[in-house]
Scaffold this active site. Structure first.
Site, PDB file in Angstrom:
ATOM      1  N   GLU A   1       2.632 -12.941  27.821  1.00 55.28           N
ATOM      2  CA  GLU A   1       2.148 -11.797  28.603  1.00 55.28           C
ATOM      3  C   GLU A   1       3.307 -10.911  29.091  1.00 55.28           C
ATOM      4  OE1 GLU A   1      -0.500 -13.375  31.613  1.00 55.28           O
ATOM      5  OE2 GLU A   1      -1.950 -14.020  30.104  1.00 55.28           O
TER       6      GLU A   1
ATOM      7  N   TYR B   1      -6.106  -9.327  26.224  1.00 55.24           N
ATOM      8  CA  TYR B   1      -7.188 -10.278  26.533  1.00 55.24           C
ATOM      9  C   TYR B   1      -7.854 -10.786  25.258  1.00 55.24           C
ATOM     10  CZ  TYR B   1      -7.353  -9.317  31.637  1.00 55.24           C
ATOM     11  OH  TYR B   1      -7.089  -9.238  32.985  1.00 55.24           O
TER      12      TYR B   1
ATOM     13  N   ARG C   1      -8.141 -12.325  46.250  1.00 52.18           N
ATOM     14  CA  ARG C   1      -9.500 -12.099  45.736  1.00 52.18           C
ATOM     15  C   ARG C   1     -10.557 -12.295  46.820  1.00 52.18           C
ATOM     16  NH1 ARG C   1      -7.876 -15.093  40.143  1.00 52.18           N
ATOM     17  NH2 ARG C   1      -7.379 -13.241  38.907  1.00 52.18           N
TER      18      ARG C   1
ATOM     19  N   PHE D   1     -18.747 -11.124  28.900  1.00 51.29           N
ATOM     20  CA  PHE D   1     -18.263 -10.206  29.932  1.00 51.29           C
ATOM     21  C   PHE D   1     -17.208  -9.225  29.412  1.00 51.29           C
ATOM     22  CE2 PHE D   1     -15.631 -14.094  30.415  1.00 51.29           C
ATOM     23  CZ  PHE D   1     -14.363 -13.566  30.262  1.00 51.29           C
TER      24      PHE D   1
ATOM     25  N   LYS E   1      -5.037  -4.679  39.182  1.00 48.61           N
ATOM     26  CA  LYS E   1      -6.023  -3.977  38.367  1.00 48.61           C
ATOM     27  C   LYS E   1      -6.368  -2.616  38.984  1.00 48.61           C
ATOM     28  CE  LYS E   1      -7.615  -8.374  36.490  1.00 48.61           C
ATOM     29  NZ  LYS E   1      -8.763  -9.237  36.091  1.00 48.61           N
TER      30      LYS E   1
ATOM     31  N   HIS F   1      -4.456 -10.180  38.173  1.00 46.27           N
ATOM     32  CA  HIS F   1      -4.381 -11.176  37.097  1.00 46.27           C
ATOM     33  C   HIS F   1      -3.012 -11.813  37.194  1.00 46.27           C
ATOM     34  CE1 HIS F   1      -4.255 -12.925  33.033  1.00 46.27           C
ATOM     35  NE2 HIS F   1      -2.981 -12.561  33.083  1.00 46.27           N
TER      36      HIS F   1
ATOM     37  N   ARG G   1      -0.887 -17.821  41.389  1.00 47.43           N
ATOM     38  CA  ARG G   1      -2.321 -18.118  41.230  1.00 47.43           C
ATOM     39  C   ARG G   1      -2.943 -18.619  42.532  1.00 47.43           C
ATOM     40  NH1 ARG G   1      -4.213 -17.835  36.199  1.00 47.43           N
ATOM     41  NH2 ARG G   1      -5.788 -19.454  36.385  1.00 47.43           N
TER      42      ARG G   1
ATOM     43  N   THR H   1     -10.772 -17.168  40.214  1.00 47.68           N
ATOM     44  CA  THR H   1     -11.147 -15.989  39.422  1.00 47.68           C
ATOM     45  C   THR H   1     -12.334 -15.235  40.037  1.00 47.68           C
ATOM     46  OG1 THR H   1     -10.388 -17.125  37.444  1.00 47.68           O
ATOM     47  CG2 THR H   1     -11.812 -15.233  37.090  1.00 47.68           C
TER      48      THR H   1
ATOM     49  N   ASN I   1     -11.659  -8.322  39.874  1.00 48.67           N
ATOM     50  CA  ASN I   1     -11.062  -9.317  40.782  1.00 48.67           C
ATOM     51  C   ASN I   1      -9.616  -8.991  41.186  1.00 48.67           C
ATOM     52  OD1 ASN I   1      -9.956  -9.905  38.323  1.00 48.67           O
ATOM     53  ND2 ASN I   1     -10.438 -12.082  38.355  1.00 48.67           N
TER      54      ASN I   1
HETATM   55  P1  CMP Z   1      -8.228 -12.494  34.779  1.00 50.59           P
HETATM   56  O1  CMP Z   1      -7.514 -13.502  35.602  1.00 50.59           O
HETATM   57  O2  CMP Z   1      -7.568 -11.203  34.533  1.00 50.59           O
HETATM   58  O3  CMP Z   1      -8.562 -13.177  33.369  1.00 50.59           O
HETATM   59  C1  CMP Z   1      -9.616 -12.744  32.543  1.00 50.59           C
HETATM   60  C2  CMP Z   1     -10.539 -11.819  33.265  1.00 50.59           C
HETATM   61  O4  CMP Z   1     -11.851 -11.742  32.732  1.00 50.59           O
HETATM   62  C3  CMP Z   1     -10.779 -12.331  34.677  1.00 50.59           C
HETATM   63  O5  CMP Z   1      -9.635 -12.224  35.457  1.00 50.59           O
HETATM   64  C4  CMP Z   1     -11.957 -11.505  35.100  1.00 50.59           C
HETATM   65  O6  CMP Z   1     -11.589 -10.179  35.441  1.00 50.59           O
HETATM   66  C5  CMP Z   1     -12.739 -11.488  33.805  1.00 50.59           C
HETATM   67  N1  CMP Z   1     -13.751 -12.565  33.804  1.00 50.59           N
HETATM   68  C6  CMP Z   1     -13.572 -13.859  33.597  1.00 50.59           C
HETATM   69  N2  CMP Z   1     -14.736 -14.549  33.664  1.00 50.59           N
HETATM   70  C7  CMP Z   1     -15.676 -13.623  33.925  1.00 50.59           C
HETATM   71  C8  CMP Z   1     -17.068 -13.697  34.123  1.00 50.59           C
HETATM   72  N3  CMP Z   1     -17.724 -14.858  34.045  1.00 50.59           N
HETATM   73  N4  CMP Z   1     -17.725 -12.553  34.411  1.00 50.59           N
HETATM   74  C9  CMP Z   1     -17.063 -11.383  34.481  1.00 50.59           C
HETATM   75  N5  CMP Z   1     -15.708 -11.255  34.283  1.00 50.59           N
HETATM   76  C10 CMP Z   1     -15.037 -12.362  34.020  1.00 50.59           C
END
Ligand code: CMP
Length: 146
Positions: free
Chosen positions: A126, A49, A102, A57, A9, A115, A85, A91, A112
Site C-alpha cells: 500500500e 482495493y 471511527r 459493497f 477518506k 483506512h 488500527r 471497520t 468509515n
Molecule cells: P477499509 O479499512 O478502508 O478497508 C476496506 C473498506 O471497505 C472498509 O474500510 C470499508 O470502507 C469498506 N467495507 C468493508 N466492509 C464493508 C461492508 N460490509 N459494507 C460496506 N463497506 C464495507
C-alpha cells in the site's frame, strides 16, 4: 520501527478533521514519514482495493472513495500497524470502541473515515502503491519533552 499506510477518506478531509486525526496518531508516538492530498481516480481505487472488487459493497466504496480528496500518509513508529488500527477502531462504527476515530466520526461502514494497512505485507504494497521511495523520510521518534 514499522511503517503503515493511512488514508483519511473524503468525509474526513471535507469535514476538516485531518488535524484531529493526525494528532491522535502523533499522541501515540507515530511520526509522519510522508503525506499528500489528492482525489484518487477510479482506476487507482480499483487497484488499491483489488481484493474487494467482487464484494457487494464495492460499488458504494468506489463511488465514495472517488467523490473527493483523500489524505494519504505513511506513519512510522513502534508497532505502527497495530497502533494505527487500534486508534482507528473496528471497520464498522457500531463495533468501534469509544474514543476511536471511527466511533467518534464514522456515519457507516463505507464512510468509515480512515483506512490503515492490516499487515506488514499490505503495508509494503500500500505504501508502494501511493508513494515513491524518494517521498519517504524517517526521523527520530517524538519525545514531547521540549
Ligand atoms: P477499509 O479499512 O478502508 O478497508 C476496506 C473498506 O471497505 C472498509 O474500510 C470499508 O470502507 C469498506 N467495507 C468493508 N466492509 C464493508 C461492508 N460490509 N459494507 C460496506 N463497506 C464495507
Amino acid at each position: 520501527m514499522q511503517s503503515t499506510l493511512v488514508m483519511i477518506k473524503p468525509n474526513g478531509v471535507l469535514n476538516g478533521i485531518i488535524g484531529n486525526i493526525i494528532s491522535r496518531y502523533e499522541r501515540s508516538r507515530l511520526t509522519l514519514s510522508a503525506i499528500k492530498i489528492k482525489r484518487p481516480t477510479e482506476e487507482e481505487v480499483r487497484g488499491f482495493y483489488a481484493e474487494h472488487q467482487e464484494k457487494p459493497f464495492f460499488p458504494k466504496l468506489l463511488k465514495f472513495m472517488t467523490s473527493g480528496p483523500v489524505a494519504f500518509m505513511v506513519l512510522s513508529g513502534e508497532n505502527a500497524i497495530t497502533s494505527a488500527r487500534t486508534i482507528n477502531g473496528a471497520t464498522s462504527p457500531e463495533d468501534a470502541a469509544p474514543g476511536t476515530i471511527r466511533y467518534d466520526f464514522a456515519p457507516d461502514t463505507t464512510r468509515n473515515v480512515v483506512h490503515s494497512s492490516d499487515s506488514p505485507e499490505s503495508a509494503e504494497r500500500e505504501i508502494d502503491f501511493w508513494f515513491n521511495d524518494n517521498e519517504l523520510i524517517s526521523y527520530p521518534a517524538i519525545s514531547f519533552k521540549c
